[in-house]
Design a protein around this motif. Structure first.
Motif, PDB file in Angstrom:
ATOM      1  N   TRP A  27      -6.800  -3.563   6.588  1.00  0.00           N
ATOM      2  CA  TRP A  27      -6.681  -2.857   7.864  1.00  0.00           C
ATOM      3  C   TRP A  27      -8.067  -2.331   8.245  1.00  0.00           C
ATOM      4  CZ3 TRP A  27      -1.972  -1.616  10.572  1.00  0.00           C
ATOM      5  CH2 TRP A  27      -2.152  -0.799  11.702  1.00  0.00           C
TER       6      TRP A  27
ATOM      7  N   ASP B  93      -7.773  -2.859  14.256  1.00  0.00           N
ATOM      8  CA  ASP B  93      -6.365  -2.489  14.123  1.00  0.00           C
ATOM      9  C   ASP B  93      -6.073  -1.092  14.651  1.00  0.00           C
ATOM     10  OD1 ASP B  93      -5.512  -4.921  12.747  1.00  0.00           O
ATOM     11  OD2 ASP B  93      -6.767  -4.192  11.105  1.00  0.00           O
TER      12      ASP B  93
ATOM     13  N   HIS C 140       0.730  -2.134  16.190  1.00  0.00           N
ATOM     14  CA  HIS C 140       1.695  -2.474  15.137  1.00  0.00           C
ATOM     15  C   HIS C 140       3.024  -2.821  15.785  1.00  0.00           C
ATOM     16  CE1 HIS C 140       3.945  -2.198  11.328  1.00  0.00           C
ATOM     17  NE2 HIS C 140       2.758  -2.409  10.776  1.00  0.00           N
TER      18      HIS C 140
ATOM     19  N   SER D 238       2.968  -0.943   5.004  1.00  0.00           N
ATOM     20  CA  SER D 238       2.944  -2.344   5.411  1.00  0.00           C
ATOM     21  C   SER D 238       2.628  -3.277   4.240  1.00  0.00           C
ATOM     22  CB  SER D 238       1.906  -2.549   6.534  1.00  0.00           C
ATOM     23  OG  SER D 238       2.224  -1.752   7.650  1.00  0.00           O
TER      24      SER D 238
END
Length: 786
Positions: free
Chosen positions: A265, A292, A315, A155
């Motif tokens: 994250w 997350d 996600h 990411s």
């Protein structure tokens, strides 16, 4: 359940459930069956069970049962297999169903696996308040975090798929872990991701304010700023909702704000995540629902065997999750959720909540009970919502520094307070092992913490469902702790006194063993002991073995054992724990005197063989000479059988009995003539006993060795004084009464003031014997006047 299985339309599923029930009943029975030894190997390449037409299912299950319970007689009850119950059977059935479902055609298999995966994900997200999340099921607990790290890398590095690690070289990623994280987690991540160890950053815990097992948020922010200035990329932060050691929860809300600020994250893991299923959740744990990703282990929480761990994450890009390995198109990967899918339906929401709530109530019950027990310190006292209770025995001795003892510095030189901590660690280790044997259903574990030392942990969320822990077990655990406290306190107080007495006694060496929970360890230094050598000493081992035997014969309350010295191979004597006030001075003196006596006896035995051999040879020569002298004195005629008898009848020989006696102490031969002349052999005098120490202690009736006499009590002092007076009166009475064998005892009683005629004659004879010259024989005095 058999009637329910008959309603299933598919006969294969019904037979599978029936066979699983019979198999689990047989395996949980615990009775080992005799193996058949009749089948032998026909060929050296084919094992016995594979020969012929094969084995039936019952024989195979019996073989598995024998392998599971083969050494059950030698194992402790806590290591045996647990009865997993009906919910466990459902989890095991899921693995069997997974193999059966995989035989379906692709279209049916795809629909069925998709339904199982979506249902399980939805249920877990709703139960644990993690809305709009996805789930990844994995066998290894750390595997989910590895996949999350790969997702974070993909990411943040858009060109990672094309350029690979060249992108990471230009801007190195940084993964932040708490110092209280599970051991080996950072090394595992680096090995799985192929990252160098400098990519890890360990964040220290609080040192001044807050818990010592919570992440220091201010220091973490400083580390992130420094890494950003150096051109590094803060990638991911691993927070704890219940640390693996003591169950502390980080300030997840503050950490979430920090991660959003720097684009990091946030991943959360820990046992406290199970409390999200309850009605009341603490604010620190509730903040984990905004992270997350999180990793949970519902198998231990609910008592489900062979159930995978779950990582919930959020996600939006399915392509990146596929590349990271969090999703898969293979039906076999989706079938990992099948055991959990079956178990959750069997338990229901009420059953799930009830198990987690029961575990939390057990921990709160133990925590409230331990607060009332003296000398027991609770480490997680400020977090009432934590399902983990960590405690240890802690007693400050007089003169110890409580501040230094509470927070020892890293580079501090070992001090008396440090030695006291090692002593407490050994005692806590012993306490934990004793409680585990006393209450096996408690599931206690003994662990070593860097700051606090050795502690005992009670984590019912991880053990209560499988072991069946109840409230009565917690009460029994508290009662066991209270019963062990006098032993712990008494032993801790006597350790210092024992060390001083041993160091002040010649021939004894105090051995500092931090792992021994008893009063102390001592070693006797014999004459041939090489103090510089660390090798085994056979002579010292023999002395300590004899010392152990002598001490055990005293039948005291102390336990003794021998073993190798700490960091050496020399034998030592280990003195066990004390439950009462022990006279340490008497104990040390007894050990020294007994060891010294054993050494002297061993040296005497070593020299006795040679001395006895020489003495026997010398005695044979002396006896041969005595026979020759007797022949010369008696003459030849007396040796003839008939003539000698006649001569001996008319003229008997007045010969003294001659012999030899061997003195073992002096190692020499002595004549027996004085024995027969003075009749010393019939006196029956016994040698005085060998003293056991430099000082002797009067022991009362029923008092065991090494017990300190209670002279301060009034009752005992009065009783002892009365008994002492009675003993003195008995001695005076016996000394004033005449002995029954003397002539005085047989005479009639006269006036107390007039002496008897026999007594007057004896006095007169003694006066005459005192006035006679030396060359005249003296009259032997009676034994009662001697």
């Amino acid at each position: 359940m058999d009637a329910s299985l008959e309603k299933i339309a598919d006969p294969t599923l019904a037979e599978m459930g029936k066979n699983l029930k019979e198999a689990m009943k047989m395996l949980e029975d615990g009775q080992r069956t005799e193996e058949e030894n009749g089948k032998k190997l026909v060929s050296g390449d084919i094992p016995g069970p594979l020969q012929g037409s094969g084995q039936d299912m019952v024989s195979i299950l019996q073989l598995v049962q024998n392998l599971m319970h083969g050494d059950e007689d030698e194992e402790s009850p806590s290591t045996r297999i647990q009865n997993i119950g009906e919910q466990g059977h459902m989890a095991l059935l899921g693995h069997s169903l997974g193999a059966y479902i995989s035989t379906l055609d692709k279209e049916k298999l795809r629909k069925l696996t998709t339904r199982i995966l979506s249902d399980t994900t939805l249920w877990l997200c709703r139960i644990f308040r993690y809305e709009n999340g996805c789930a990844y099921f994995h066998e290894e607990e750390r595997e989910g975090l590895t996949k999350i790290c790969r997702l974070a890398i993909h990411s943040r590095y858009e060109d990672f798929v094309v350029d690979g690690f060249n992108v990471l070289y230009n801007k190195k990623p940084v993964i932040y872990l708490s110092a209280a994280a599970r051991p080996g987690l950072g090394q595992y991540l680096c090995n799985q991701l192929g990252l160098p160890f400098p990519c890890l950053c360990r964040v220290p815990c609080n040192t001044v304010f807050g818990s010592q097992h919570q992440m220091d948020v201010a220091f973490l922010e400083k580390l992130i700023k420094d890494d950003t200035e150096r051109g590094k990329l803060p990638l991911l932060l691993v927070a704890n909702a219940g640390t693996s050691a003591v169950g502390h929860t980080d300030k997840i809300g503050r950490l979430k704000e920090l991660c959003e600020q720097y684009g990091m994250w946030l991943h959360v893991e820990g046992v406290n995540l199970a409390t999200l299923a309850l009605g009341y959740v603490s604010s620190s744990v509730l903040a984990a629902t905004k992270c997350d990703s999180m990793t949970m282990t519902p198998g231990p929480w609910l008592g489900l065997p062979a159930v995978p761990a779950v990582t919930l994450y959020k996600h939006d890009d399915p392509a990146l999750t596929l590349v990271a390995g969090l999703t898969s198109n293979k039906p076999a990967d989706k079938l990992r959720a099948l055991p959990l899918w079956l178990s959750l339906q069997y338990l229901g929401l009420d059953g799930i909540v009830e198990r987690i709530k029961h575990a939390c109530q057990l921990s709160q019950r133990l925590q409230e009970s331990l607060k009332k027990v003296n000398h027991i310190k609770i480490l997680v006292e400020e977090e009432l919502s934590s399902p983990v209770v960590v405690f240890r025995f802690s007693q400050e001795l007089p003169g110890s520094d409580a501040v230094v003892k509470a927070v020892p510095a890293a580079n501090m030189v070992p001090s008396p307070s440090g030695r006291e901590r090692h002593a407490c660690d050994a005692l806590n280790r012993w306490l934990g092992e004793q409680l585990k044997q006393l209450v096996p259903a408690s599931g206690l574990t003994v662990m070593d913490l860097e700051v606090e030392g050795t502690c005992v942990r009670f984590s019912p969320l991880m053990t209560a469902a499988a072991l069946g822990t109840r409230g009565e077990d917690v009460d029994q655990l508290v009662a066991g702790i209270q019963s062990k406290l006098p032993v712990l306190s008494c032993t801790l107080q006597l350790r210092g006194e024992f060390k001083q007495e041993v160091e002040g006694t010649a021939g004894l060496l105090y051995v500092d063993d931090p792992n021994w929970p008893g009063i102390g360890v001592v070693r006797y230094e014999h004459a041939n002991d090489d103090k510089s050598s660390l090798k085994s000493d056979p002579e010292g081992k023999e002395i300590h073995t004899g010392l152990l035997k002598k001490l055990n014969e005293l039948e005291s309350d102390l336990t003794f054992k021998i073993g190798p010295e700490y960091k050496s191979m020399k034998s030592c004597l280990y003195v066990g724990m004390a439950s009462d006030d022990i006279d340490i001075a008497e104990l040390v003196e007894t050990i020294a005197a007994t060891a010294r006596e054993i050494e002297e006896n061993s040296r005497l035995l070593e020299n006795m063989t040679e001395v006895v051999r020489k003495g026997i040879q010398e005695a044979q020569v002396e006896l041969q000479k005595a026979n020759e002298e007797r022949l010369l004195e008696e003459g030849v005629l007396r040796q003839i059988p008939v003539v000698g008898s006649v001569l001996n009848w008319f003229s008997p020989v007045q010969a003294l009995q001659k012999g030899r006696t061997f003195n073992l102490t002096a190692g020499s031969l002595e004549s027996t003539e004085p024995i027969y002349v003075y009749k010393a052999q019939s006196t029956g005098v016994t040698p005085p006993p060998t003293p056991s120490g430099t000082r002797t202690k009067q022991r009362f009736t029923g008092q065991k060795p090494f017990k300190r006499s209670l002279r301060g009590s009034d009752a005992l002092s009065e009783t002892s004084s009365v008994s002492h007076i009675e003993d003195l009166e008995k001695v005076e009475r016996l000394s004033s009464e005449p002995e029954p064998n003397t002539p005085e005892a047989s005479t009639p009683k006269g006036h107390p003031g007039t002496p008897s005629p026999q007594k007057a004659n004896q006095t007169e004879n003694l006066q005459k014997g005192a006035q006679c010259p030396d060359d005249q024989p003296q009259v032997e005095e009676p034994e009662n006047l001697r």
